[in-house]
Scaffold this motif. Structure first.
Motif, PDB file in Angstrom:
ATOM      1  N   GLY A 335       0.795  -1.228   0.000  1.00 22.14           N
ATOM      2  CA  GLY A 335       0.000   0.000   0.000  1.00 22.14           C
ATOM      3  C   GLY A 335       0.827   1.277   0.000  1.00 22.14           C
ATOM      4  N   LEU A 339      -0.534   3.104  -3.117  1.00 22.66           N
ATOM      5  CA  LEU A 339      -1.906   3.593  -2.943  1.00 22.66           C
ATOM      6  C   LEU A 339      -1.955   4.983  -2.317  1.00 22.66           C
ATOM      7  CD1 LEU A 339      -3.780   0.413  -1.631  1.00 22.66           C
ATOM      8  CD2 LEU A 339      -3.622   1.253  -3.972  1.00 22.66           C
ATOM      9  N   ASP A 341      -4.439   7.706   0.005  1.00 20.77           N
ATOM     10  CA  ASP A 341      -5.333   7.468   1.146  1.00 20.77           C
ATOM     11  C   ASP A 341      -6.812   7.441   0.744  1.00 20.77           C
ATOM     12  OD1 ASP A 341      -5.592  10.141   0.648  1.00 20.77           O
ATOM     13  OD2 ASP A 341      -4.945  10.823   2.638  1.00 20.77           O
ATOM     14  N   TRP A 343      -7.598   5.126  -1.479  1.00 21.06           N
ATOM     15  CA  TRP A 343      -7.568   3.738  -1.966  1.00 21.06           C
ATOM     16  C   TRP A 343      -7.392   3.668  -3.479  1.00 21.06           C
ATOM     17  CZ3 TRP A 343      -6.914   0.577   2.090  1.00 21.06           C
ATOM     18  CH2 TRP A 343      -7.371   1.054   3.331  1.00 21.06           C
ATOM     19  N   PHE A 352      -8.787   1.281  -8.178  1.00 22.02           N
ATOM     20  CA  PHE A 352      -8.759   1.228  -6.716  1.00 22.02           C
ATOM     21  C   PHE A 352      -8.412  -0.188  -6.270  1.00 22.02           C
ATOM     22  CE2 PHE A 352     -11.543   4.675  -7.776  1.00 22.02           C
ATOM     23  CZ  PHE A 352     -11.561   5.561  -6.707  1.00 22.02           C
ATOM     24  N   ALA A 354      -9.086  -2.526  -2.746  1.00 24.45           N
ATOM     25  CA  ALA A 354      -9.808  -2.505  -1.471  1.00 24.45           C
ATOM     26  C   ALA A 354      -9.779  -3.890  -0.851  1.00 24.45           C
ATOM     27  CB  ALA A 354     -11.251  -2.064  -1.696  1.00 24.45           C
ATOM     28  N   SER A 358      -5.617  -4.800  -0.527  1.00 21.98           N
ATOM     29  CA  SER A 358      -5.036  -3.456  -0.474  1.00 21.98           C
ATOM     30  C   SER A 358      -4.050  -3.328   0.678  1.00 21.98           C
ATOM     31  CB  SER A 358      -6.146  -2.408  -0.313  1.00 21.98           C
ATOM     32  OG  SER A 358      -6.753  -2.527   0.953  1.00 21.98           O
ATOM     33  N   SER A 369     -12.389  -0.446   4.030  1.00 25.66           N
ATOM     34  CA  SER A 369     -11.663   0.077   2.866  1.00 25.66           C
ATOM     35  C   SER A 369     -12.550  -0.010   1.627  1.00 25.66           C
ATOM     36  CB  SER A 369     -10.344  -0.668   2.663  1.00 25.66           C
ATOM     37  OG  SER A 369     -10.576  -1.982   2.238  1.00 25.66           O
ATOM     38  N   ALA A 373     -13.541   3.059  -0.829  1.00 20.12           N
ATOM     39  CA  ALA A 373     -13.226   2.892  -2.255  1.00 20.12           C
ATOM     40  C   ALA A 373     -14.507   3.010  -3.087  1.00 20.12           C
ATOM     41  CB  ALA A 373     -12.542   1.550  -2.495  1.00 20.12           C
ATOM     42  N   ALA A 399      -6.682   4.281   6.286  1.00 20.88           N
ATOM     43  CA  ALA A 399      -6.257   4.657   4.931  1.00 20.88           C
ATOM     44  C   ALA A 399      -4.895   5.334   4.975  1.00 20.88           C
ATOM     45  CB  ALA A 399      -7.295   5.598   4.317  1.00 20.88           C
ATOM     46  N   SER A 403      -1.386   3.939   3.223  1.00 17.36           N
ATOM     47  CA  SER A 403      -0.733   4.739   2.183  1.00 17.36           C
ATOM     48  C   SER A 403       0.557   5.429   2.654  1.00 17.36           C
ATOM     49  CB  SER A 403      -1.708   5.795   1.642  1.00 17.36           C
ATOM     50  OG  SER A 403      -2.251   6.552   2.699  1.00 17.36           O
TER      51      SER A 403
END
Ligand SMILES: Cc1cc2nc3c(=O)[nH]c(=O)nc-3n(C[C@H](O)[C@H](O)[C@H](O)COP(=O)(O)OP(=O)(O)OC[C@H]3O[C@@H](n4cnc5c(N)ncnc54)[C@H](O)[C@@H]3O)c2cc1C
Length: 470
Positions: A335, A339, A341, A343, A352, A354, A358, A369, A373, A399, A403
């Motif tokens: 992540g 990714l 925040d 997603w 995305f 999730a 993720s 998540s 998303a 999130a 990230s």
């Protein structure tokens, strides 16, 4: 139109959120056409193991996360309430009724089309037609290979065995000592150690739980007599020698662990000036330093027995487990490397990830998540911007962790108060501190929802400040 791949906890919640915002969704679920090694039915959001969504009070981070999800109109939470079974302070469900409720709600939604097929490659996506990949830890091989192509082979993880994680404040600090092997962090020495998975390689500081011979023998005896969970065939195939479960190592001989993850060499207890007979090392596991994992202690012992056996380790007599050791295949992307925040894949915002895929851990976290998303994919499809909940909320903190954690040592995490920013003036009492964090989170969530114009879902029934709260 939004395409969602995977009708598990994350995909189902994402589909509901998007459809509730008036955006048509196609949900691709491969079961029953193609089964997984652990799912048993063709229902959406099947719970593969425990029937518990864990704690349901606000003094518990997962309780807070659930309350936030309720306010955000979560289908998973609504179905959980509808299928709730008595479980004290936890939210446990009748798993069949739960999955049936979700399947029924999505199948009867006029904007949701459910297609039973395996998706072999990441579908094309545009901002107006976003895609959510929510295929979980048991993502089919073909899709996993395509995701690996997208993220780069080194960023898609397959973990067969994971070690337990304990809450820092539940470790008895009078019994453990902080040191790295050979005091390397102080003296800059480099000492190679054996190949065992996750064993201290001499870098960084560890909390060390020293054992006498008697303590080791008592622990060893309990370990070899503990009940192990079944390992699925796919896990066996992917097992590798350097990452064997501790109980498997223990069965090879009474001293095998002392030459592997419980090696005492190079760890001198400052209180005795001596090396212990065996040592269990605990490594800081999260950003806030309130989680420690048991180094090299991947295990498939059943959770009840696992707690009993691990609490024989000096310093862990009252350990609270954030996550038990497990053995299963786990496919997830790194992540923090890829990714945002929201997603979204940073390099491809119409895509995305999730759910467990993720890089979150747990049913509730996976659904949470998926919730955000789905909400954000619907925003994109409607020509609006995606957004992230404040970091002070549980759903926003999750999130943020996914990230922003250290990509070099990234491992999926459950939600905990430890990944939320601390209060400016925290109450000294632990319970009051947690409740204050929860209060701040819910106020910030409500304000964020108001700014975004989100209607508020039904708040918890008895989940908020319950009768047993001070
Ligand atoms: C063995 C095991 C036990 C676990 N036990 C627990 C537990 O007790 N408590 C807990 O909180 N968490 C547990 N977890 C972790 C995690 O919470 C669950 O795996 C959770 O179901 C993850 O939700 P998800 O939506 O990401 O994935 P899932 O719920 O697994 O959903 C993914 C869906 O995608 C489908 N799919 C996969 N590939 C494709 C494809 N190519 N095309 C179309 N569909 C596809 C699958 O059939 C599945 O329905 C466990 C995980 C495993 C593997």
């Amino acid at each position: 139109m939004i395409r969602i791949v995977g009708g598990g906890l994350a995909g189902s919640e994402a589909a509901w959120q998007a459809a509730s915002r008036g955006v048509p969704v196609t949900l691709h679920e491969m079961r029953p056409v193609r089964p997984t090694a652990v799912h048993k039915t063709d229902r959406l959001a099947e719970l593969v193991c425990s029937n518990s969504f864990r704690g349901d009070k606000l003094d518990n981070a997962v309780g807070l996360l659930k309350e936030e999800m309720r306010r955000l109109g979560s289908l998973v939470m609504r179905a959980a309430e509808a299928s709730r079974v008595p479980a004290g302070a936890a939210l446990a469900v009748d798993r069949d009724l739960f999955a049936e409720t979700i399947t029924g709600a999505l199948a009867s939604h006029p904007l949701v089309t459910i297609v039973r097929e395996e998706i072999l490659a990441i579908p094309d996506s545009t901002e107006r037609d976003p895609v959510i990949i929510a295929t979980g830890p048991l993502t089919s091989d073909a899709l996993a290979a395509d995701v690996a192509r997208l993220v780069g082979g080194t960023h898609l993880y397959f973990y067969d065995a994971i070690s337990p994680i304990v809450l820092a404040e539940s470790i008895d600090r009078t019994k453990v000592f902080r040191a790295s092997r050979w005091s390397r962090s102080q003296r800059g020495l480099v000492e190679p150690v054996g190949p065992a998975c996750g064993v201290d390689d001499g870098e960084g500081d560890y909390l060390n739980c020293p054992m006498t011979r008697e303590e080791y023998e008592r622990f060893y005896d309990a370990l070899v007599h503990a009940e192990s969970a079944t390992v699925h065939d796919f896990d066996k195939e992917r097992f590798f020698e350097g990452c064997l479960p501790i109980e498997v190592m223990a069965h090879r001989g009474v001293d095998t662990l002392r030459f592997g993850p419980m090696k005492p060499v190079g760890l001198v207890d400052p209180r005795t000036g001596r090396q212990a007979y065996a040592v269990v090392q605990l490594r800081q596991d999260n950003l806030a330093g309130d989680h420690f994992s048991l180094v090299g202690f991947q295990t498939q012992i059943k959770w009840g027995d696992q707690a009993r056996v691990l609490r024989l380790i000096p310093g862990l007599e009252s350990a609270e487990f954030v996550r038990f050791g497990m053995v299963h295949r786990n496919t997830y992307v790194n992540g923090p490397d890829m990714l945002a925040d929201t997603w979204q894949v940073r390099a491809r915002p119409s895509l995305f990830f999730a759910g467990q895929m993720s890089g979150v851990e747990g049913y509730v976290e996976s659904a949470a998540s998926g919730l955000v998303a789905g909400m954000n994919a619907a925003a994109l499809a409607s020509g609006e911007a995606a957004s992230a909940a404040p970091r002070t909320t549980a759903i926003g903190a999750l999130a943020y962790y996914v990230s922003h954690a250290d990509p070099a040592h990234y491992e999926p995490s459950n939600i905990t108060f430890g990944i939320m920013p601390p209060l400016a003036n925290p109450p000294r009492d632990k319970m009051r501190r947690k409740l204050a964090l929860a209060e701040r989170a819910l106020a910030d969530l409500d304000a964020w929802m108001a700014r975004r114009g989100f209607a508020r879902g039904r708040a918890a029934v008895g989940s908020a400040l319950g009768a047993d709260q001070p």
